[in-house]
Design a protein around this motif. Structure first.
Motif, PDB file in Angstrom:
ATOM      1  N   GLU A  90       4.269   2.662  11.654  1.00  0.00           N
ATOM      2  CA  GLU A  90       4.111   1.285  12.147  1.00  0.00           C
ATOM      3  C   GLU A  90       3.809   0.327  11.000  1.00  0.00           C
ATOM      4  OE1 GLU A  90       0.638  -1.067  14.553  1.00  0.00           O
ATOM      5  OE2 GLU A  90       1.266   0.859  15.397  1.00  0.00           O
ATOM      6  N   LEU A  91       2.952   0.755  10.086  1.00  0.00           N
ATOM      7  CA  LEU A  91       2.594  -0.086   8.946  1.00  0.00           C
ATOM      8  C   LEU A  91       3.779  -0.298   8.011  1.00  0.00           C
ATOM      9  CD1 LEU A  91      -0.904   1.504   8.267  1.00  0.00           C
ATOM     10  CD2 LEU A  91      -0.505  -0.842   9.047  1.00  0.00           C
ATOM     11  N   GLU A  92       4.633   0.716   7.884  1.00  0.00           N
ATOM     12  CA  GLU A  92       5.838   0.551   7.077  1.00  0.00           C
ATOM     13  C   GLU A  92       6.760  -0.486   7.717  1.00  0.00           C
ATOM     14  OE1 GLU A  92       8.954   3.541   4.958  1.00  0.00           O
ATOM     15  OE2 GLU A  92       8.959   3.583   7.149  1.00  0.00           O
ATOM     16  N   ARG A  93       6.927  -0.396   9.041  1.00  0.00           N
ATOM     17  CA  ARG A  93       7.786  -1.364   9.738  1.00  0.00           C
ATOM     18  C   ARG A  93       7.232  -2.781   9.612  1.00  0.00           C
ATOM     19  NH1 ARG A  93       7.876   2.928  13.521  1.00  0.00           N
ATOM     20  NH2 ARG A  93       6.286   1.891  14.798  1.00  0.00           N
ATOM     21  N   ALA A  94       5.903  -2.888   9.535  1.00  0.00           N
ATOM     22  CA  ALA A  94       5.263  -4.197   9.411  1.00  0.00           C
ATOM     23  C   ALA A  94       5.361  -4.750   7.991  1.00  0.00           C
ATOM     24  CB  ALA A  94       3.798  -4.110   9.831  1.00  0.00           C
ATOM     25  N   GLY A  95       5.806  -3.932   7.044  1.00  0.00           N
ATOM     26  CA  GLY A  95       6.006  -4.391   5.680  1.00  0.00           C
ATOM     27  C   GLY A  95       4.789  -4.353   4.786  1.00  0.00           C
ATOM     28  N   VAL A  96       3.739  -3.623   5.192  1.00  0.00           N
ATOM     29  CA  VAL A  96       2.522  -3.573   4.374  1.00  0.00           C
ATOM     30  C   VAL A  96       2.320  -2.206   3.716  1.00  0.00           C
ATOM     31  CG1 VAL A  96       1.357  -5.391   5.643  1.00  0.00           C
ATOM     32  CG2 VAL A  96       1.088  -3.021   6.386  1.00  0.00           C
ATOM     33  N   LEU A  97       3.065  -1.210   4.153  1.00  0.00           N
ATOM     34  CA  LEU A  97       3.014   0.119   3.541  1.00  0.00           C
ATOM     35  C   LEU A  97       4.382   0.391   2.943  1.00  0.00           C
ATOM     36  CD1 LEU A  97       1.133   2.765   3.361  1.00  0.00           C
ATOM     37  CD2 LEU A  97       2.684   3.664   5.100  1.00  0.00           C
ATOM     38  N   SER A  98       4.425   0.576   1.627  1.00  0.00           N
ATOM     39  CA  SER A  98       5.726   0.710   0.965  1.00  0.00           C
ATOM     40  C   SER A  98       6.227   2.142   0.907  1.00  0.00           C
ATOM     41  CB  SER A  98       5.648   0.134  -0.449  1.00  0.00           C
ATOM     42  OG  SER A  98       4.668   0.814  -1.216  1.00  0.00           O
ATOM     43  N   ALA A  99       5.331   3.136   0.964  1.00  0.00           N
ATOM     44  CA  ALA A  99       5.786   4.522   0.848  1.00  0.00           C
ATOM     45  C   ALA A  99       4.704   5.493   1.307  1.00  0.00           C
ATOM     46  CB  ALA A  99       6.182   4.841  -0.593  1.00  0.00           C
ATOM     47  N   VAL A 100       5.166   6.666   1.706  1.00  0.00           N
ATOM     48  CA  VAL A 100       4.300   7.815   1.951  1.00  0.00           C
ATOM     49  C   VAL A 100       4.664   8.883   0.932  1.00  0.00           C
ATOM     50  CG1 VAL A 100       3.770   9.715   3.523  1.00  0.00           C
ATOM     51  CG2 VAL A 100       3.983   7.385   4.419  1.00  0.00           C
ATOM     52  N   VAL A 101       3.670   9.362   0.221  1.00  0.00           N
ATOM     53  CA  VAL A 101       3.848  10.493  -0.689  1.00  0.00           C
ATOM     54  C   VAL A 101       3.115  11.664  -0.048  1.00  0.00           C
ATOM     55  CG1 VAL A 101       3.426  11.398  -3.005  1.00  0.00           C
ATOM     56  CG2 VAL A 101       3.934   8.952  -2.691  1.00  0.00           C
ATOM     57  N   ALA A 124       0.832  -1.203   0.000  1.00  0.00           N
ATOM     58  CA  ALA A 124       0.000   0.000   0.000  1.00  0.00           C
ATOM     59  C   ALA A 124       0.868   1.256   0.000  1.00  0.00           C
ATOM     60  CB  ALA A 124      -0.924   0.005   1.214  1.00  0.00           C
ATOM     61  N   VAL A 125       0.297   2.337  -0.525  1.00  0.00           N
ATOM     62  CA  VAL A 125       0.943   3.645  -0.510  1.00  0.00           C
ATOM     63  C   VAL A 125      -0.041   4.650   0.067  1.00  0.00           C
ATOM     64  CG1 VAL A 125       1.744   5.555  -1.977  1.00  0.00           C
ATOM     65  CG2 VAL A 125       2.550   3.233  -2.407  1.00  0.00           C
ATOM     66  N   PHE A 126       0.469   5.543   0.893  1.00  0.00           N
ATOM     67  CA  PHE A 126      -0.354   6.621   1.447  1.00  0.00           C
ATOM     68  C   PHE A 126       0.032   7.923   0.765  1.00  0.00           C
ATOM     69  CE2 PHE A 126      -1.187  10.110   4.362  1.00  0.00           C
ATOM     70  CZ  PHE A 126      -2.489   9.861   4.760  1.00  0.00           C
ATOM     71  N   PHE A 127      -0.977   8.630   0.266  1.00  0.00           N
ATOM     72  CA  PHE A 127      -0.768   9.930  -0.380  1.00  0.00           C
ATOM     73  C   PHE A 127      -1.498  10.974   0.454  1.00  0.00           C
ATOM     74  CE2 PHE A 127      -2.280  13.287  -3.194  1.00  0.00           C
ATOM     75  CZ  PHE A 127      -1.137  13.654  -3.886  1.00  0.00           C
ATOM     76  N   GLY A 128      -0.753  11.896   1.082  1.00  0.00           N
ATOM     77  CA  GLY A 128      -1.396  12.802   2.025  1.00  0.00           C
ATOM     78  C   GLY A 128      -1.139  14.267   1.773  1.00  0.00           C
ATOM     79  N   GLY A 129      -2.004  15.078   2.401  1.00  0.00           N
ATOM     80  CA  GLY A 129      -1.895  16.525   2.308  1.00  0.00           C
ATOM     81  C   GLY A 129      -1.977  17.189   3.660  1.00  0.00           C
ATOM     82  N   ALA A 130      -2.284  18.473   3.657  1.00  0.00           N
ATOM     83  CA  ALA A 130      -2.216  19.294   4.866  1.00  0.00           C
ATOM     84  C   ALA A 130      -3.117  18.792   5.982  1.00  0.00           C
ATOM     85  CB  ALA A 130      -2.580  20.741   4.525  1.00  0.00           C
ATOM     86  N   GLY A 131      -4.251  18.162   5.631  1.00  0.00           N
ATOM     87  CA  GLY A 131      -5.171  17.675   6.652  1.00  0.00           C
ATOM     88  C   GLY A 131      -4.577  16.605   7.556  1.00  0.00           C
ATOM     89  N   VAL A 132      -3.494  15.960   7.104  1.00  0.00           N
ATOM     90  CA  VAL A 132      -2.847  14.947   7.927  1.00  0.00           C
ATOM     91  C   VAL A 132      -2.232  15.578   9.173  1.00  0.00           C
ATOM     92  CG1 VAL A 132      -0.996  13.216   7.985  1.00  0.00           C
ATOM     93  CG2 VAL A 132      -2.385  13.479   5.924  1.00  0.00           C
ATOM     94  N   SER A 133      -1.808  16.822   9.054  1.00  0.00           N
ATOM     95  CA  SER A 133      -1.082  17.461  10.155  1.00  0.00           C
ATOM     96  C   SER A 133      -1.918  18.426  10.984  1.00  0.00           C
ATOM     97  CB  SER A 133       0.144  18.195   9.604  1.00  0.00           C
ATOM     98  OG  SER A 133       1.082  17.276   9.085  1.00  0.00           O
ATOM     99  N   THR A 134      -3.193  18.590  10.664  1.00  0.00           N
ATOM    100  CA  THR A 134      -4.000  19.524  11.447  1.00  0.00           C
ATOM    101  C   THR A 134      -4.153  19.071  12.890  1.00  0.00           C
ATOM    102  OG1 THR A 134      -6.019  18.449  10.606  1.00  0.00           O
ATOM    103  CG2 THR A 134      -5.277  20.442   9.479  1.00  0.00           C
ATOM    104  N   ALA A 135      -4.199  17.751  13.126  1.00  0.00           N
ATOM    105  CA  ALA A 135      -4.295  17.248  14.500  1.00  0.00           C
ATOM    106  C   ALA A 135      -3.005  17.483  15.276  1.00  0.00           C
ATOM    107  CB  ALA A 135      -4.633  15.758  14.494  1.00  0.00           C
ATOM    108  N   SER A 136      -1.940  17.846  14.572  1.00  0.00           N
ATOM    109  CA  SER A 136      -0.671  18.185  15.221  1.00  0.00           C
ATOM    110  C   SER A 136      -0.544  19.690  15.441  1.00  0.00           C
ATOM    111  CB  SER A 136       0.501  17.685  14.369  1.00  0.00           C
ATOM    112  OG  SER A 136       0.494  16.277  14.280  1.00  0.00           O
ATOM    113  N   GLY A 137      -1.623  20.415  15.142  1.00  0.00           N
ATOM    114  CA  GLY A 137      -1.631  21.849  15.375  1.00  0.00           C
ATOM    115  C   GLY A 137      -1.125  22.693  14.230  1.00  0.00           C
TER     116      GLY A 137
END
Length: 250
Positions: free
Chosen positions: A97-108, A25-38
């Motif tokens: 965590e998912l990357e370490r588990a080998g099921v997520l190959s990249a974050v874009v 799997a690949v995760f493609f994210g934008g600004a909304g990913v970081s709103t919970a981080s302030g």
């Protein structure tokens, strides 16, 4: 028709099931990913584009503005683009965590805050660069965000100057009017084209060329996790409309 989920608990179950049945799997994210981080996003009701500044944010974040109004650029960059106290939230941590588990190959990511790396992700394609790299245009020396925020090497105009050679410092951030880095772009395209699942999160999918990368996905599961509708919702197999940090608490 896309399956739609609004309840965070159901979203957690759906995403957990997805990662149990996919291994690339690949995760493609934008600004909304970081709103919970302030860190504020750009286009929501409380985003940067809704705030009042002397110039529009998209103007202040342009290459031309950096060249012509460097003191004002750095005032905005320091105040609104750098958030040294921000910490990774549940989404960042789960993706690592998912990357370490080998099921997520990249974050874009379209984000420039470095929170994916802070959470432990290693395969991260930063389409728009990072505030944690600020480069001298003369000698190529690289300085971190804390160095920029310290103001210890500012000139009289409040603009940082390279202590090694006196050259101008430019953030390694893709500004408006600038192209994406070809090497980063190629890596992101390759990762998305090889993925068996693509999870799109926290992005309005209206900023190009980044939003156009989704057309390279050829896998069997397209998931969009976003609070508001996007122009690509009709393509999704699963739509999750809830807080993205809550959705990744599984």
């Amino acid at each position: 028709m896309s399956r739609a989920i609004t309840d965070p608990a159901l979203a957690q179950c759906a995403l957990a099931d997805l990662f149990e049945t996919h291994s690339n799997a690949v995760f493609f994210g934008g600004a909304g990913v970081s709103t919970a981080s302030g860190i504020p996003d750009f286009r929501s009701q409380d985003g940067l584009y809704s705030q009042r500044f002397a110039y529009p944010p998209e103007t202040m974040l342009s290459h031309g503005f950096y060249e012509a109004h460097r003191p004002e650029f750095y005032d905005f960059y320091r105040e609104k683009m750098i958030a040294l106290d921000a910490k990774p939230n549940a989404c960042h941590l789960k993706l690592a965590e998912l990357e370490r588990a080998g099921v997520l190959s990249a974050v874009v990511t379209q984000n420039i805050d470095g929170l994916h790396q802070a959470a432990g992700s290693r395969a991260v394609y930063e389409l728009h660069g990072s505030v944690h790299r600020n480069i001298c245009r003369s000698c190529g020396a690289v300085y971190d965000a804390a160095w920029v925020m310290s103001r210890e090497h500012d000139g009289d105009d409040g603009v940082p100057v390279c202590p090694a050679c006196g050259g101008a410092i430019k953030p390694d951030v893709v500004l408006y009017e600038e192209p994406l880095d070809e090497e980063v772009l190629d890596g992101a395209v390759r990762a998305i084209s090889q993925a068996d699942a693509l999870i799109i999160g926290g992005t309005s999918l209206v900023v190009y060329p980044a939003a156009g990368l989704t057309r390279f996905f050829q896998g069997d599961s397209l998931v969009i996790v976003n609070r508001d509708p996007t122009p690509q919702d009709e393509r999704a197999d699963l739509l999750i409309s809830c807080d993205i940090a809550r959705a990744f608490e599984f």
